[in-house]
Design a protein around this motif. Structure first.
Motif, short mmCIF file in Angstrom:
data_model
loop_
_atom_site.label_atom_id
_atom_site.label_comp_id
_atom_site.label_asym_id
_atom_site.label_seq_id
_atom_site.Cartn_x
_atom_site.Cartn_y
_atom_site.Cartn_z
N GLY A 9 53.48 -17.32 46.10
CA GLY A 9 54.19 -16.52 45.12
C GLY A 9 53.89 -16.98 43.70
N GLU A 10 53.42 -18.20 43.55
CA GLU A 10 53.09 -18.72 42.23
C GLU A 10 51.61 -18.48 42.01
N HIS A 11 51.24 -17.83 40.98
CA HIS A 11 49.87 -17.46 40.66
C HIS A 11 49.27 -16.58 41.76
N GLY A 12 50.05 -15.86 42.48
CA GLY A 12 49.56 -14.98 43.54
C GLY A 12 49.12 -15.77 44.76
N ALA A 13 48.70 -15.05 45.77
CA ALA A 13 48.21 -15.69 47.00
C ALA A 13 46.77 -16.13 46.78
N GLN A 14 46.16 -16.69 47.83
CA GLN A 14 44.77 -17.10 47.73
C GLN A 14 43.91 -15.87 47.45
N THR A 15 42.84 -16.09 46.73
CA THR A 15 41.94 -14.98 46.46
C THR A 15 41.16 -14.65 47.73
N GLU A 16 40.58 -13.48 47.75
CA GLU A 16 39.82 -13.05 48.92
C GLU A 16 38.63 -13.97 49.16
N GLU A 17 38.01 -14.46 48.09
CA GLU A 17 36.86 -15.36 48.23
C GLU A 17 37.27 -16.66 48.88
N GLU A 18 38.43 -17.21 48.49
CA GLU A 18 38.92 -18.45 49.09
C GLU A 18 39.23 -18.26 50.56
N LYS A 19 39.83 -17.11 50.90
CA LYS A 19 40.13 -16.83 52.30
C LYS A 19 38.85 -16.70 53.12
N ALA A 20 37.85 -16.03 52.55
CA ALA A 20 36.59 -15.85 53.26
C ALA A 20 35.88 -17.19 53.46
N ALA A 21 35.91 -18.05 52.45
CA ALA A 21 35.28 -19.37 52.56
C ALA A 21 35.99 -20.22 53.60
N GLU A 22 37.31 -20.14 53.64
CA GLU A 22 38.09 -20.89 54.62
C GLU A 22 37.79 -20.40 56.03
N ALA A 23 37.70 -19.09 56.20
CA ALA A 23 37.40 -18.52 57.52
C ALA A 23 35.99 -18.88 57.96
N ALA A 24 35.04 -18.89 57.03
CA ALA A 24 33.66 -19.24 57.36
C ALA A 24 33.55 -20.71 57.78
N ALA A 25 34.34 -21.57 57.17
CA ALA A 25 34.31 -22.98 57.52
C ALA A 25 34.88 -23.24 58.90
N LYS A 26 35.77 -22.36 59.37
CA LYS A 26 36.38 -22.52 60.69
C LYS A 26 35.68 -21.70 61.78
N MET A 27 34.73 -20.88 61.41
CA MET A 27 34.08 -19.98 62.36
C MET A 27 33.22 -20.77 63.35
N ALA A 28 33.31 -20.39 64.61
CA ALA A 28 32.50 -21.02 65.65
C ALA A 28 31.09 -20.45 65.59
N LEU A 29 30.12 -21.36 65.52
CA LEU A 29 28.71 -20.97 65.52
C LEU A 29 28.03 -21.71 66.67
N TYR A 30 26.92 -21.15 67.14
CA TYR A 30 26.22 -21.72 68.28
C TYR A 30 24.80 -22.05 67.90
N VAL A 31 24.40 -23.27 68.23
CA VAL A 31 23.04 -23.72 68.00
C VAL A 31 22.39 -23.84 69.37
N VAL A 32 21.44 -22.96 69.66
CA VAL A 32 20.74 -22.98 70.94
C VAL A 32 19.56 -23.93 70.80
N LEU A 33 19.51 -24.91 71.67
CA LEU A 33 18.39 -25.85 71.62
C LEU A 33 17.13 -25.13 72.05
N PRO A 34 16.01 -25.38 71.38
CA PRO A 34 14.82 -24.55 71.56
C PRO A 34 14.18 -24.62 72.94
N ARG A 35 14.25 -25.75 73.60
CA ARG A 35 13.60 -25.89 74.90
C ARG A 35 14.62 -26.27 75.97
N PRO A 36 14.47 -25.74 77.17
CA PRO A 36 15.36 -26.17 78.25
C PRO A 36 14.98 -27.59 78.70
#
Length: 171
Positions: free
Chosen positions: A49-76
């Motif tokens: 309520g003070e200075h408004g809520a988080q900006t959309e950019e801050e929310k997007a950056a926070e969500a990107a930092a928590k997003m699950a990503l997968y790194v597939v190893l190149p060779r079995p």
């Protein structure tokens, strides 16, 4: 004798009043300074309520930092395990689950280190262990521990959240 002069002591109320006024003024100034400091020196994060809520950019950056990503190893991973009548050939395809693009970049950068840790764990597996579901689950947890230890030496943080077997073949 001469008339005795009576000396009257006049109370010095003027000086006492002046001293009281000065003390009160100092207390008011100190109180105002403390009040201003408390109001202006709030926490780093603004309250809701003070200075408004988080900006959309801050929310997007926070969500990107928590997003699950997968790194597939190149060779079995292909290796032999000893079985009673003969050796068995095992092929395991692995993907790493990480959180955020920074951890994804670290996992990709240190792929050889991750592969080395996984080969070490896989080479200790037995055919009996790999034939059972519980054995494969234990192999995954051992692989996760080994990868976390290997990456902790270079990244000083937990980079990988899970080791996933995307393919498992034993012949």
């Amino acid at each position: 004798m001469a008339e005795e002069q009576q000396l009257e002591l006049k109370p010095q109320t003027g000086k006492k009043k002046l001293l009281i006024i000065i003390v009160l003024a100092v207390l008011v100034l100190i109180g105002g300074g403390v009040g201003a400091w408390l109001m202006l020196a709030g926490g780093d994060k603004p309250a809701e309520g003070e200075h408004g809520a988080q900006t959309e950019e801050e929310k997007a950056a926070e969500a990107a930092a928590k997003m699950a990503l997968y790194v597939v190893l190149p060779r079995p991973f292909v290796f032999n395990v000893e079985a009673k009548p003969r050796y068995r050939l095992v092929q395991i395809k692995v993907a790493l689950m990480v959180r955020g693009p920074a951890n994804e970049a670290l996992a990709k950068l240190h792929t050889p280190l991750v592969e080395g840790a996984l080969f070490k764990v896989f080479s200790m597996a037995t055919s009996e262990q790999l034939a059972r579901v519980e054995g494969r689950k234990k192999l995954k947890t051992d692989a996760l521990v080994a990868v976390k230890q290997a990456l902790h030496g270079v990244a000083d943080e937990n980079v990988v959240e899970q080791v996933l077997f995307t393919g498992f073949v034993m012949q």
